[in-house]
Write an enzyme that holds these catalytic residues in place. Structure first.
Site, PDB file in Angstrom:
ATOM      1  N   HIS A 235      -1.041   0.185  -9.726  1.00 39.63           N
ATOM      2  CA  HIS A 235      -1.717  -0.761  -8.822  1.00 39.63           C
ATOM      3  C   HIS A 235      -2.215  -2.000  -9.586  1.00 39.63           C
ATOM      4  O   HIS A 235      -3.416  -2.311  -9.581  1.00 39.63           O
ATOM      5  CB  HIS A 235      -2.869  -0.083  -8.060  1.00 39.63           C
TER       6      HIS A 235
ATOM      7  N   ARG B 235       0.847  -1.185   0.000  1.00 36.04           N
ATOM      8  CA  ARG B 235       0.000   0.000   0.000  1.00 36.04           C
ATOM      9  C   ARG B 235       0.888   1.242   0.000  1.00 36.04           C
ATOM     10  O   ARG B 235       1.961   1.249   0.608  1.00 36.04           O
ATOM     11  CB  ARG B 235      -0.911   0.024   1.247  1.00 36.04           C
TER      12      ARG B 235
END
Ligand code: NDP
Ligand code: OXD
Length: 310
Positions: A273, A225
């Site tokens: 991502h 993250r």
């Protein structure tokens, strides 16, 4: 029994709902519609759902997440403490993660970027052979993603260590456990790969103090993250030369803003991502199996421990 389906995936929700409904014939699955009206759902199947989902659907008794990381769910208002949150376990993601790690690592260790720029100059010049002992890899988080990566990289004869709370042991991978072993783990690591879940204990863990403990010429690979990484600390360590480069898949703000300095930094490689996507078929099969177990009252795997946050 109603299920609400709310996903930020780009695809048409019915591409998920139709096959899921076929595997769960006794329930009614409804796509989230932003009309302010609750449908009275008992189960939510979600990926980055709208912020008001749990405020609106107040009868939710279980949440099934179409991804491995659940941090975003815990930031939503109205999610009750006693509601089980069940995450995806692998579902085709760990192989993608391992591919990503191999790609990012060998670009640096085998000097493929230099060969690329030599090609642009039509230059035929073999560079020095790889010395694997100069590329010790450290994987933070030895869960489903980290363990697969560590095994694959150890299989390519890199010196690999894994750091986790419990110190998971795997053949060919040096195990480090807990905070007490963190500095020793960093001190033997040049290529640091982060696969930790985002929790209060791990937020900001890739900071100046951590990264400066790595071996000189360090390389950072962050696939977990964005909030794990203190972005300005990475820029400072790149400027100092202590960190030679980074491959980043996740960012504090996604999409990464167009004027962000990472886009144009020569030492940084960016992907949007995608290190490991929730593959639709595998995810649907797994979630349907989990929901059927839940409805039968059977034991479930992948239930998040709320006090740990993962
Ligand atoms: P797991 O829950 O299987 O593994 C988590 C690992 O982190 C465990 O080994 C755990 O230790 C360790 N850990 C947790 N907290 C700490 C801590 N405070 N100190 C040290 N170790 C800790 O998760 P997954 O491997 O399935 O997924 C990991 C993360 O990867 C997800 O949370 C998500 O954020 C990210 N992800 C990103 C994707 C992408 O496309 N970029 C795709 C999929 C996942 P222990 O074993 O002792 O419990
Ligand atoms: C996940 C992700 O957590 O794709 O599954 O980031």
């Amino acid at each position: 029994m109603k299920i609400i389906f709310a996903s930020a995936h780009d695809t048409d929700p019915h591409a998920w709902i139709t096959p899921l409904q076929a595997l769960l014939p006794d329930v009614e699955i409804q796509a989230w519609v932003d009309d302010g009206r609750a449908v009275g759902a008992r189960i939510a199947v979600v990926w980055n759902p709208p912020r008001n989902i749990f405020m609106r659907e107040t009868d939710i008794q279980a949440v099934f997440n179409l991804g491995a990381g659940v941090d975003a769910l815990f930031r939503l208002p109205g999610l009750k403490d006693d509601v089980p949150v069940v995450r995806l376990e692998d579902a085709g993601m760990s192989a993608q993660m391992a591919e990503y790690a191999v790609y990012a690592l060998v670009r640096a260790s085998r000097q493929f970027d230099q060969y690329q720029s030599q090609q642009e100059q039509a230059l035929w010049r073999p560079l020095p052979d790889i010395q694997r002992e100069k590329w010790p890899v450290g994987v933070m988080g030895m869960g489903i993603m980290g363990a697969r990566m560590a095994q694959v990289l150890a299989g390519l004869d890199y010196p690999v260590a894994g750091w986790s709370r419990s110190g998971k042991s795997l053949p060919g991978v040096q195990a480090f456990a807990g905070q007490a072993a963190f500095s020793d783990f960093l001190a033997r690591t040049r290529v640091l790969i982060n696969t930790l879940p985002l929790t209060s204990a791990t937020s900001g863990i890739l900071c100046r103090d951590t990264m400066r403990q790595l071996l000189p010429g360090a390389y950072i690979i962050n696939v977990a993250r964005g909030q794990h990484l203190v972005e300005e600390d990475l820029l400072a360590l790149l400027a100092s030369g202590h960190v030679q480069g980074a491959t980043l898949d996740v960012f504090c703000q996604e999409p990464l803003p167009q004027n962000h300095p990472f886009w144009t930094h020569p030492g940084i490689t960016i992907t949007p991502h995608v290190a490991a996507s929730s593959l639709r078929e595998a995810s649907i099969t797994q979630v349907a199996k989990k929901i059927n177990s839940y409805l039968r009252g059977d034991a479930l795997t992948g239930v998040v421990e709320r006090n740990r946050g993962y």
